[in-house]
Design a protein around this motif. Sequence first.
Motif, short mmCIF file in Angstrom:
data_model
loop_
_atom_site.label_atom_id
_atom_site.label_comp_id
_atom_site.label_asym_id
_atom_site.label_seq_id
_atom_site.Cartn_x
_atom_site.Cartn_y
_atom_site.Cartn_z
N ASP A 165 23.94 14.65 -68.53
CA ASP A 165 25.18 14.07 -68.72
C ASP A 165 26.66 14.62 -67.98
OD1 ASP A 165 23.51 14.11 -71.84
OD2 ASP A 165 23.64 16.44 -72.09
N ASN A 166 26.17 15.18 -66.93
CA ASN A 166 27.62 15.11 -66.51
C ASN A 166 28.02 13.40 -65.74
OD1 ASN A 166 27.86 17.86 -66.12
ND2 ASN A 166 25.67 17.33 -64.31
N ALA A 167 30.03 13.15 -65.87
CA ALA A 167 30.69 12.31 -65.84
C ALA A 167 30.31 11.72 -64.58
CB ALA A 167 31.58 12.14 -66.18
N THR A 168 30.19 10.87 -63.69
CA THR A 168 30.48 10.71 -62.77
C THR A 168 31.55 9.54 -62.12
OG1 THR A 168 28.21 11.27 -62.31
CG2 THR A 168 29.20 9.61 -60.34
N ASN A 169 32.75 10.34 -61.18
CA ASN A 169 33.37 9.34 -60.49
C ASN A 169 33.61 9.35 -58.93
OD1 ASN A 169 34.73 8.18 -62.75
ND2 ASN A 169 35.64 10.43 -63.04
N TYR B 44 34.77 11.19 -53.40
CA TYR B 44 35.24 11.71 -54.79
C TYR B 44 36.11 11.27 -54.99
CZ TYR B 44 31.55 14.38 -54.94
OH TYR B 44 30.22 15.86 -54.43
N THR B 45 36.27 10.87 -56.36
CA THR B 45 37.58 10.63 -57.08
C THR B 45 38.28 11.79 -57.32
OG1 THR B 45 36.93 10.07 -58.97
CG2 THR B 45 37.02 8.70 -57.78
N SER B 46 39.97 11.93 -57.67
CA SER B 46 40.55 13.09 -57.75
C SER B 46 39.71 14.43 -58.91
CB SER B 46 42.30 13.21 -57.87
OG SER B 46 42.23 12.29 -58.75
N ASP B 47 39.67 13.81 -59.75
CA ASP B 47 38.94 14.19 -60.92
C ASP B 47 37.63 14.22 -60.95
OD1 ASP B 47 38.75 11.24 -61.38
OD2 ASP B 47 39.32 11.96 -63.27
N ALA B 48 36.80 13.61 -59.98
CA ALA B 48 35.71 14.46 -59.54
C ALA B 48 35.03 15.42 -59.70
CB ALA B 48 34.43 12.92 -58.47
N GLY B 49 34.33 15.79 -60.64
CA GLY B 49 32.99 17.50 -60.22
C GLY B 49 31.45 16.80 -60.15
N TYR B 50 30.98 16.11 -60.40
CA TYR B 50 29.97 15.96 -59.61
C TYR B 50 29.24 14.10 -59.18
CZ TYR B 50 24.78 15.31 -61.27
OH TYR B 50 22.42 15.59 -61.07
N PRO B 51 28.30 14.80 -58.23
CA PRO B 51 27.18 15.09 -57.68
C PRO B 51 28.32 16.33 -57.39
CG PRO B 51 27.21 13.31 -56.73
CD PRO B 51 28.77 12.97 -57.46
N SER B 52 28.12 17.97 -57.90
CA SER B 52 28.13 18.92 -57.51
C SER B 52 28.69 19.00 -56.03
CB SER B 52 27.27 20.19 -58.19
OG SER B 52 27.08 19.95 -59.99
N ARG B 53 29.46 19.64 -55.70
CA ARG B 53 30.05 20.31 -54.06
C ARG B 53 30.35 21.22 -53.78
NH1 ARG B 53 35.69 16.75 -54.06
NH2 ARG B 53 36.26 17.33 -55.70
#
Length: 336
Positions: free
Chosen positions: A89-93, A100-109
């Motif tokens: 269910d995680n959105a990927t950017n 990564y884009t500025s608002d990306a949270g997944y993949p977790s880092r």
Amino acid sequence: MSLLCEYDRGADYEGNFTFSDEFLDFIDKVKPEILLRNCGFSFSEESDCTKLFTPLIADEGICYSFNILDRSEIFQESVTHYQDFHKSDNATNWSLEGGYTSDAGYPSRTFSAAVSKGLSLNIFLPDDDLDLACISSVRGYKILVHAPTDIPLLGEEYIRVSLSQSVVVVIQPYMITTSSSIKKYSPKKRGCYFREERYLKYFQTYTAESCKLECLTNFTLEFCGCVHFFMPRENNTKICGSANITCMEKVDSTSAVYTDEDCDCLLRCSDLNYEVSMSASEINYIYAARKASRFNNTYYMTSLTFYFQSDDFITSQRNEFYGPTDFLPNLGELVG
């Protein structure tokens, strides 16, 4: 079970030539009762470990993956899937080329290379779920470190982790990029494909690993009339049954069926891989299991920790060593 257990090479397998999707219900039902506890990533501890891991159908049964992209971002829409497996269910950017884009949270880092900021978990396996008649005499787990875009194939490459051990895995990424200036050369000459140059039937994004899996899938379908249960397939494609094991084994193991030239799976011009090193020590799993989760000694406990070796890593770039403008001045100097 003959599709999951080790092949008895040369044996004549009986049964059905194809299986219905009920076969996937079966392997979901008989999978080991693996219990994950004390999971943590980058300082935070997750009480529900299932939120960190995505179950998917791999070549050796049910696999649990951390940080893999959702199936809708890896496969084409025509590919059929089993229930909610390989679904996140995680959105990927994020992309391999752009990061990564500025608002990306997944993949977790994680933001630092330290043991405390890596991924850690304890795995408990019931003694009743060990079946030495199926997978040789080695007991334990197979682990693969791969890019989020890749499908894990644990029959080809893996790290072996034995039961009742505390294992620490140190990861160092290595990435290769390609200068756009050599895009004018053919893929064969430069030795790689840019992302938009190579179309795959089953996968949205080209990687050499996805290409090889698709190639194997196509030849298995051509020669056997079906595909292995872990291979990408469309709705009208059947899963190969136990009577087709010999055919699948032949396709998988002989160059008489297909060659690397048939597959045309060059490297991707921007690619990400990982070098890993590991250390292991035995643990008193009975004491640790009782202390951690009140389990009795019918469970085997294994502790895993993954973290990055350093905050930085060095990339390599394919580039033109000698172009026309470099060659002519050097030729002039040589003649002079």
